[in-house]
Motif scaffolding. Structure first.
Motif, PDB file in Angstrom:
ATOM      1  N   GLU A  38       0.697  -1.345  -0.019  1.00 23.10           N
ATOM      2  CA  GLU A  38       0.118  -0.215  -0.331  1.00 23.10           C
ATOM      3  C   GLU A  38       1.143   1.572  -0.337  1.00 23.10           C
ATOM      4  OE1 GLU A  38      -2.807  -0.479   3.122  1.00 23.10           O
ATOM      5  OE2 GLU A  38      -4.222  -1.421   2.387  1.00 23.10           O
ATOM      6  N   ALA A  39       1.929   1.060   0.306  1.00 23.45           N
ATOM      7  CA  ALA A  39       3.284   2.458   0.789  1.00 23.45           C
ATOM      8  C   ALA A  39       3.791   2.401  -1.238  1.00 23.45           C
ATOM      9  CB  ALA A  39       4.453   2.014   1.543  1.00 23.45           C
ATOM     10  N   GLY A  40       3.630   1.063  -1.500  1.00 19.31           N
ATOM     11  CA  GLY A  40       4.050   1.585  -3.372  1.00 19.31           C
ATOM     12  C   GLY A  40       5.601   0.746  -3.420  1.00 19.31           C
ATOM     13  N   ILE A  41       5.575  -0.375  -2.251  1.00 22.47           N
ATOM     14  CA  ILE A  41       6.554  -1.222  -2.030  1.00 22.47           C
ATOM     15  C   ILE A  41       6.373  -2.425  -3.251  1.00 22.47           C
ATOM     16  CG2 ILE A  41       8.165  -1.970  -0.572  1.00 22.47           C
ATOM     17  CD1 ILE A  41       8.770   0.254   1.178  1.00 22.47           C
ATOM     18  N   SER A  42       7.428  -2.275  -3.802  1.00 24.87           N
ATOM     19  CA  SER A  42       7.085  -4.079  -4.841  1.00 24.87           C
ATOM     20  C   SER A  42       8.035  -5.103  -3.725  1.00 24.87           C
ATOM     21  CB  SER A  42       6.920  -4.110  -5.551  1.00 24.87           C
ATOM     22  OG  SER A  42       8.173  -3.551  -6.484  1.00 24.87           O
ATOM     23  N   HIS A  43       9.188  -4.883  -3.733  1.00 27.53           N
ATOM     24  CA  HIS A  43       9.719  -5.615  -2.724  1.00 27.53           C
ATOM     25  C   HIS A  43      11.074  -5.288  -2.148  1.00 27.53           C
ATOM     26  CE1 HIS A  43      12.286  -9.634  -4.066  1.00 27.53           C
ATOM     27  NE2 HIS A  43      13.118  -9.366  -3.077  1.00 27.53           N
ATOM     28  N   VAL A  44      11.136  -6.687  -1.418  1.00 28.76           N
ATOM     29  CA  VAL A  44      11.237  -5.984   0.245  1.00 28.76           C
ATOM     30  C   VAL A  44      13.294  -6.659   0.505  1.00 28.76           C
ATOM     31  CG1 VAL A  44       9.906  -4.645   1.194  1.00 28.76           C
ATOM     32  CG2 VAL A  44      10.603  -7.150   1.912  1.00 28.76           C
ATOM     33  N   CYS A  45      14.340  -6.391   1.582  1.00 26.50           N
ATOM     34  CA  CYS A  45      15.002  -6.772   1.493  1.00 26.50           C
ATOM     35  C   CYS A  45      15.968  -6.600   3.373  1.00 26.50           C
ATOM     36  CB  CYS A  45      16.281  -6.624   0.347  1.00 26.50           C
ATOM     37  SG  CYS A  45      16.043  -6.836  -0.694  1.00 26.50           S
ATOM     38  N   GLY A  46      16.702  -7.458   3.517  1.00 26.92           N
ATOM     39  CA  GLY A  46      16.630  -7.627   5.014  1.00 26.92           C
ATOM     40  C   GLY A  46      16.705  -8.652   5.669  1.00 26.92           C
ATOM     41  N   SER A  47      17.019  -9.131   6.915  1.00 27.33           N
ATOM     42  CA  SER A  47      17.303  -9.733   8.238  1.00 27.33           C
ATOM     43  C   SER A  47      15.853  -9.274   9.209  1.00 27.33           C
ATOM     44  CB  SER A  47      18.355 -10.128   8.839  1.00 27.33           C
ATOM     45  OG  SER A  47      18.291  -8.860   9.333  1.00 27.33           O
ATOM     46  N   VAL A  48      15.838 -10.848   9.635  1.00 24.01           N
ATOM     47  CA  VAL A  48      14.441 -11.026  10.310  1.00 24.01           C
ATOM     48  C   VAL A  48      16.075 -10.658  11.941  1.00 24.01           C
ATOM     49  CG1 VAL A  48      13.546 -12.646  12.610  1.00 24.01           C
ATOM     50  CG2 VAL A  48      12.931 -12.673   9.369  1.00 24.01           C
ATOM     51  N   ILE A  49      15.032 -10.215  13.430  1.00 23.10           N
ATOM     52  CA  ILE A  49      16.086  -9.573  14.204  1.00 23.10           C
ATOM     53  C   ILE A  49      15.163  -9.671  15.845  1.00 23.10           C
ATOM     54  CG2 ILE A  49      15.839  -6.743  14.064  1.00 23.10           C
ATOM     55  CD1 ILE A  49      19.272  -7.197  13.732  1.00 23.10           C
ATOM     56  N   ASP A  50      15.447  -9.591  16.654  1.00 24.33           N
ATOM     57  CA  ASP A  50      15.255  -9.510  18.182  1.00 24.33           C
ATOM     58  C   ASP A  50      16.522  -9.273  19.070  1.00 24.33           C
ATOM     59  OD1 ASP A  50      16.280 -11.635  18.985  1.00 24.33           O
ATOM     60  OD2 ASP A  50      14.423 -12.706  18.447  1.00 24.33           O
ATOM     61  N   GLY A  51      15.781  -8.499  19.898  1.00 21.55           N
ATOM     62  CA  GLY A  51      16.447  -7.869  20.595  1.00 21.55           C
ATOM     63  C   GLY A  51      17.177  -9.191  22.449  1.00 21.55           C
ATOM     64  N   ILE A  52      16.671 -10.231  22.403  1.00 21.46           N
ATOM     65  CA  ILE A  52      16.947 -10.749  23.446  1.00 21.46           C
ATOM     66  C   ILE A  52      17.793 -11.239  23.483  1.00 21.46           C
ATOM     67  CG2 ILE A  52      14.332 -11.439  23.309  1.00 21.46           C
ATOM     68  CD1 ILE A  52      15.372 -13.618  22.114  1.00 21.46           C
ATOM     69  N   MET A  53      19.091 -10.905  22.709  1.00 20.50           N
ATOM     70  CA  MET A  53      20.424 -11.627  22.993  1.00 20.50           C
ATOM     71  C   MET A  53      21.085 -10.630  24.283  1.00 20.50           C
ATOM     72  SD  MET A  53      21.487 -13.878  20.324  1.00 20.50           S
ATOM     73  CE  MET A  53      20.532 -12.647  18.081  1.00 20.50           C
ATOM     74  N   GLN A  54      20.553  -9.647  23.975  1.00 21.36           N
ATOM     75  CA  GLN A  54      21.124  -8.581  24.353  1.00 21.36           C
ATOM     76  C   GLN A  54      20.829  -8.974  25.982  1.00 21.36           C
ATOM     77  OE1 GLN A  54      18.608  -5.318  24.094  1.00 21.36           O
ATOM     78  NE2 GLN A  54      19.684  -4.467  22.474  1.00 21.36           N
ATOM     79  N   GLY A  55      22.488  -8.877  26.818  1.00 23.14           N
ATOM     80  CA  GLY A  55      22.712  -9.442  28.272  1.00 23.14           C
ATOM     81  C   GLY A  55      23.326 -10.924  28.820  1.00 23.14           C
ATOM     82  N   VAL A  56      22.969 -11.512  27.367  1.00 22.59           N
ATOM     83  CA  VAL A  56      23.089 -13.184  27.200  1.00 22.59           C
ATOM     84  C   VAL A  56      24.925 -12.295  27.578  1.00 22.59           C
ATOM     85  CG1 VAL A  56      23.955 -15.624  25.609  1.00 22.59           C
ATOM     86  CG2 VAL A  56      21.970 -13.530  25.963  1.00 22.59           C
ATOM     87  N   GLU A  57      25.689 -13.584  28.321  1.00 21.84           N
ATOM     88  CA  GLU A  57      27.269 -13.467  28.308  1.00 21.84           C
ATOM     89  C   GLU A  57      27.878 -13.826  26.814  1.00 21.84           C
ATOM     90  OE1 GLU A  57      30.628 -16.078  30.739  1.00 21.84           O
ATOM     91  OE2 GLU A  57      27.951 -17.064  30.890  1.00 21.84           O
ATOM     92  N   ARG A  58      29.103 -13.484  26.391  1.00 14.79           N
ATOM     93  CA  ARG A  58      29.623 -13.792  25.000  1.00 14.79           C
ATOM     94  C   ARG A  58      30.191 -14.752  25.295  1.00 14.79           C
ATOM     95  NH1 ARG A  58      33.367  -8.789  22.452  1.00 14.79           N
ATOM     96  NH2 ARG A  58      33.540 -10.004  20.353  1.00 14.79           N
TER      97      ARG A  58
END
Length: 264
Positions: A38-58
Protein backbone atom coordinates in the motif's frame (compact mmCIF):
# COMPACT_ATOMS: atom_id res chain seq x y z
CA UNK A 1 7.39 4.01 -9.99
CA UNK A 2 8.70 0.66 -8.80
CA UNK A 3 10.07 0.79 -5.26
CA UNK A 4 12.40 -1.75 -3.61
CA UNK A 5 12.99 -1.41 0.12
CA UNK A 6 16.56 -2.56 0.74
CA UNK A 7 16.32 -2.45 4.54
CA UNK A 8 13.50 -4.11 6.47
CA UNK A 9 13.21 -6.49 9.41
CA UNK A 10 10.33 -8.85 8.74
CA UNK A 11 9.03 -10.98 11.56
CA UNK A 12 7.12 -14.10 12.48
CA UNK A 13 6.25 -13.27 16.10
CA UNK A 14 5.89 -10.26 18.37
CA UNK A 15 9.37 -10.62 19.90
CA UNK A 16 10.84 -10.04 16.43
CA UNK A 17 9.06 -6.70 15.94
CA UNK A 18 11.78 -4.13 16.57
CA UNK A 19 10.50 -0.79 17.80
CA UNK A 20 8.58 0.81 20.63
CA UNK A 21 5.03 0.19 19.39
CA UNK A 22 4.91 -3.51 18.53
CA UNK A 23 1.34 -3.91 19.84
CA UNK A 24 0.07 -1.80 16.94
CA UNK A 25 1.88 -3.72 14.21
CA UNK A 26 0.16 -6.16 11.85
CA UNK A 27 1.11 -9.61 13.09
CA UNK A 28 0.89 -11.89 10.05
CA UNK A 29 3.23 -11.79 7.02
CA UNK A 30 0.43 -11.48 4.48
CA UNK A 31 -0.94 -8.52 6.39
CA UNK A 32 2.28 -6.57 6.63
CA UNK A 33 3.11 -7.38 3.03
CA UNK A 34 -0.15 -5.63 2.14
CA UNK A 35 0.82 -2.68 4.31
CA UNK A 36 4.16 -2.31 2.52
CA UNK A 37 2.53 -2.68 -0.91
CA UNK A 38 0.00 0.00 0.00
CA UNK A 39 3.00 2.29 0.55
CA UNK A 40 4.09 1.54 -3.02
CA UNK A 41 6.82 -1.00 -2.18
CA UNK A 42 6.91 -4.10 -4.38
CA UNK A 43 9.95 -5.91 -2.95
CA UNK A 44 11.86 -5.86 0.34
CA UNK A 45 15.28 -7.05 1.53
CA UNK A 46 16.61 -7.59 5.03
CA UNK A 47 16.99 -9.80 8.07
CA UNK A 48 14.83 -11.05 10.91
CA UNK A 49 16.08 -9.68 14.20
CA UNK A 50 15.21 -9.34 17.86
CA UNK A 51 16.80 -7.94 20.98
CA UNK A 52 16.52 -10.85 23.38
CA UNK A 53 20.25 -11.68 23.21
CA UNK A 54 21.19 -8.45 24.91
CA UNK A 55 22.61 -9.36 28.31
CA UNK A 56 23.50 -12.94 27.34
CA UNK A 57 27.07 -13.88 28.23
CA UNK A 58 29.45 -13.54 25.30
CA UNK A 59 30.49 -16.80 23.56
CA UNK A 60 27.45 -18.59 24.97
CA UNK A 61 26.35 -21.38 22.57
CA UNK A 62 22.78 -20.14 22.77
CA UNK A 63 23.81 -17.01 20.86
CA UNK A 64 24.64 -18.95 17.71
CA UNK A 65 21.63 -21.22 18.13
CA UNK A 66 19.43 -18.14 18.27
CA UNK A 67 21.12 -16.47 15.29
CA UNK A 68 20.74 -19.61 13.19
CA UNK A 69 17.05 -19.76 14.16
CA UNK A 70 16.60 -16.14 13.01
CA UNK A 71 18.27 -17.00 9.71
CA UNK A 72 15.97 -19.97 9.19
CA UNK A 73 12.95 -17.79 9.97
CA UNK A 74 14.07 -15.37 7.25
CA UNK A 75 14.42 -18.20 4.73
CA UNK A 76 10.99 -19.50 5.66
CA UNK A 77 9.43 -16.08 5.15
CA UNK A 78 11.13 -15.83 1.76
CA UNK A 79 9.32 -18.99 0.72
CA UNK A 80 6.01 -17.81 2.15
CA UNK A 81 6.33 -14.35 0.56
CA UNK A 82 7.64 -15.70 -2.73
CA UNK A 83 8.79 -12.95 -5.08
CA UNK A 84 8.41 -10.25 -2.44
CA UNK A 85 11.24 -10.80 0.04
CA UNK A 86 15.01 -11.24 -0.31
CA UNK A 87 16.18 -12.61 3.06
CA UNK A 88 19.28 -11.44 4.88
CA UNK A 89 21.13 -13.65 7.34
CA UNK A 90 23.38 -13.06 10.34
CA UNK A 91 26.98 -14.01 11.10
CA UNK A 92 28.91 -13.58 14.36
CA UNK A 93 32.65 -13.10 15.01
CA UNK A 94 32.56 -15.28 18.13
CA UNK A 95 31.43 -18.17 15.91
CA UNK A 96 33.77 -18.08 12.93
CA UNK A 97 33.41 -21.68 11.73
CA UNK A 98 29.63 -21.62 12.14
CA UNK A 99 29.40 -18.28 10.33
CA UNK A 100 31.53 -19.47 7.41
CA UNK A 101 29.44 -22.64 7.17
CA UNK A 102 26.30 -20.49 7.18
CA UNK A 103 27.64 -18.39 4.32
CA UNK A 104 28.33 -21.49 2.25
CA UNK A 105 24.91 -22.95 3.05
CA UNK A 106 23.07 -19.73 2.21
CA UNK A 107 24.99 -19.40 -1.04
CA UNK A 108 23.90 -22.92 -1.97
CA UNK A 109 20.28 -21.87 -1.32
CA UNK A 110 20.69 -18.83 -3.56
CA UNK A 111 20.89 -16.16 -0.84
CA UNK A 112 23.63 -13.50 -0.91
CA UNK A 113 22.61 -10.84 1.62
CA UNK A 114 24.40 -10.77 4.97
CA UNK A 115 22.71 -8.54 7.51
CA UNK A 116 21.76 -6.04 8.47
CA UNK A 117 24.55 -6.75 10.94
CA UNK A 118 23.67 -5.17 14.29
CA UNK A 119 26.55 -5.91 16.70
CA UNK A 120 25.07 -4.32 19.81
CA UNK A 121 22.01 -6.56 19.58
CA UNK A 122 24.03 -9.75 19.12
CA UNK A 123 26.66 -9.28 21.84
CA UNK A 124 29.65 -8.19 19.76
CA UNK A 125 31.19 -4.79 19.20
CA UNK A 126 33.88 -4.53 16.50
CA UNK A 127 33.77 -4.76 12.71
CA UNK A 128 37.55 -4.71 12.45
CA UNK A 129 38.38 -7.83 14.48
CA UNK A 130 40.52 -10.66 13.11
CA UNK A 131 37.56 -13.03 13.48
CA UNK A 132 35.25 -10.76 11.47
CA UNK A 133 37.87 -10.44 8.76
CA UNK A 134 38.03 -14.23 8.46
CA UNK A 135 34.26 -14.42 8.08
CA UNK A 136 34.24 -11.66 5.48
CA UNK A 137 37.10 -13.31 3.60
CA UNK A 138 34.76 -16.27 3.14
CA UNK A 139 31.89 -13.96 2.19
CA UNK A 140 34.10 -12.36 -0.44
CA UNK A 141 34.72 -15.74 -2.05
CA UNK A 142 30.96 -16.05 -2.57
CA UNK A 143 30.43 -12.43 -3.70
CA UNK A 144 28.10 -11.62 -0.84
CA UNK A 145 26.42 -8.31 -0.05
CA UNK A 146 26.91 -6.99 3.49
CA UNK A 147 24.36 -4.66 5.05
CA UNK A 148 25.56 -3.26 8.36
CA UNK A 149 24.51 -0.86 11.10
CA UNK A 150 26.87 2.08 10.65
CA UNK A 151 25.97 4.42 13.52
CA UNK A 152 28.61 4.47 16.24
CA UNK A 153 31.03 2.05 14.56
CA UNK A 154 34.30 2.40 12.66
CA UNK A 155 34.13 0.35 9.49
CA UNK A 156 36.59 1.84 6.99
CA UNK A 157 39.12 -0.98 7.33
CA UNK A 158 36.41 -3.62 6.89
CA UNK A 159 35.37 -2.08 3.57
CA UNK A 160 38.93 -1.42 2.39
CA UNK A 161 40.09 -4.97 3.16
CA UNK A 162 37.30 -6.56 1.10
CA UNK A 163 37.03 -4.82 -2.29
CA UNK A 164 35.21 -7.86 -3.69
CA UNK A 165 32.27 -7.35 -1.33
CA UNK A 166 29.43 -4.89 -1.78
CA UNK A 167 28.78 -3.05 1.50
CA UNK A 168 25.53 -1.27 2.30
CA UNK A 169 25.94 1.20 5.17
CA UNK A 170 22.62 1.58 6.95
CA UNK A 171 21.32 4.90 8.29
CA UNK A 172 22.58 8.26 6.94
CA UNK A 173 22.34 9.89 10.37
CA UNK A 174 22.71 13.58 11.12
CA UNK A 175 24.93 15.94 9.11
CA UNK A 176 28.33 15.00 10.66
CA UNK A 177 27.67 11.32 9.99
CA UNK A 178 26.43 12.08 6.47
CA UNK A 179 29.67 13.92 5.77
CA UNK A 180 31.67 10.91 6.96
CA UNK A 181 29.61 8.62 4.73
CA UNK A 182 30.41 10.84 1.74
CA UNK A 183 34.12 10.85 2.52
CA UNK A 184 34.23 7.04 2.77
CA UNK A 185 32.09 6.51 -0.35
CA UNK A 186 34.48 8.66 -2.36
CA UNK A 187 37.35 6.42 -1.20
CA UNK A 188 35.64 3.05 -1.56
CA UNK A 189 33.66 2.27 -4.73
CA UNK A 190 32.22 -0.89 -3.12
CA UNK A 191 30.45 1.13 -0.40
CA UNK A 192 26.83 2.18 -0.80
CA UNK A 193 24.38 3.92 1.55
CA UNK A 194 20.78 2.96 2.28
CA UNK A 195 18.35 5.62 3.46
CA UNK A 196 16.80 3.69 6.35
CA UNK A 197 16.49 4.99 9.86
CA UNK A 198 17.74 8.39 10.96
CA UNK A 199 18.47 11.06 8.37
CA UNK A 200 15.88 11.20 5.61
CA UNK A 201 13.59 13.49 7.62
CA UNK A 202 16.24 16.23 7.30
CA UNK A 203 15.04 18.09 4.22
CA UNK A 204 17.76 18.51 1.62
CA UNK A 205 19.92 15.65 2.89
CA UNK A 206 19.11 13.40 -0.07
CA UNK A 207 19.83 16.10 -2.63
CA UNK A 208 23.13 16.75 -0.89
CA UNK A 209 24.04 13.04 -1.16
CA UNK A 210 23.08 12.87 -4.82
CA UNK A 211 25.25 15.89 -5.58
CA UNK A 212 28.15 14.50 -3.52
CA UNK A 213 28.30 10.83 -4.58
CA UNK A 214 25.64 10.33 -7.25
CA UNK A 215 22.26 8.60 -7.14
CA UNK A 216 23.90 5.35 -8.30
CA UNK A 217 25.38 4.88 -4.80
CA UNK A 218 22.16 5.31 -2.80
CA UNK A 219 19.46 2.73 -2.09
CA UNK A 220 15.99 3.30 -0.73
CA UNK A 221 15.38 1.72 2.67
CA UNK A 222 12.98 2.27 5.54
CA UNK A 223 13.95 0.10 8.55
CA UNK A 224 10.36 -1.17 8.67
CA UNK A 225 8.68 -1.82 11.11
CA UNK A 226 10.64 0.72 13.15
CA UNK A 227 9.86 3.47 10.63
CA UNK A 228 6.75 4.31 8.65
CA UNK A 229 7.33 3.19 5.04
CA UNK A 230 4.86 5.61 3.50
CA UNK A 231 6.66 8.55 5.13
CA UNK A 232 9.97 7.42 3.64
CA UNK A 233 8.54 7.01 0.14
CA UNK A 234 7.07 10.51 0.25
CA UNK A 235 10.28 11.94 1.72
CA UNK A 236 12.22 10.76 -1.34
CA UNK A 237 9.61 12.17 -3.73
CA UNK A 238 9.66 15.43 -1.77
CA UNK A 239 13.30 16.08 -2.63
CA UNK A 240 12.32 16.92 -6.25
CA UNK A 241 14.99 14.77 -7.87
CA UNK A 242 15.27 14.02 -11.56
CA UNK A 243 13.35 10.95 -12.70
CA UNK A 244 16.59 9.09 -13.50
CA UNK A 245 17.86 9.70 -9.96
CA UNK A 246 14.57 8.51 -8.49
CA UNK A 247 14.72 5.34 -10.58
CA UNK A 248 18.24 4.59 -9.37
CA UNK A 249 17.41 5.19 -5.71
CA UNK A 250 14.02 3.49 -5.70
CA UNK A 251 14.82 0.34 -7.67
CA UNK A 252 17.60 0.23 -10.26
CA UNK A 253 20.51 0.14 -7.79
CA UNK A 254 18.83 -2.59 -5.76
CA UNK A 255 18.03 -4.59 -8.89
CA UNK A 256 21.67 -4.46 -9.92
CA UNK A 257 23.12 -5.23 -6.48
CA UNK A 258 20.66 -7.94 -5.42
CA UNK A 259 20.29 -9.47 -8.86
CA UNK A 260 16.55 -8.74 -9.07
CA UNK A 261 14.61 -8.47 -12.36
CA UNK A 262 15.36 -5.12 -13.94
CA UNK A 263 12.63 -2.71 -14.98
CA UNK A 264 12.49 0.77 -16.53
Amino acid sequence: MKIIDSHVHLYRKTAQIIGNYSRYMIQDPAGYRGELEEAGISHVCGSVIDGIMQGVERNSPEIWQHIHALNETACGLAGELEGFYTPGFHVHPDFVRESCDEIEAMHARGYRLIGELVPYMHVWYDYDSKAMKEILDTAEQYHMIVSFHSTGYEFSRMVEDHPGLTFLAAHPGERPQVDRHVERMKRYPNLYLDLSGTGLFRFGMLRFLVDAVGAERILFGTDYPICNPRMYVQAVYGEHLARKDLQNIFHKNAERIFGLPETD
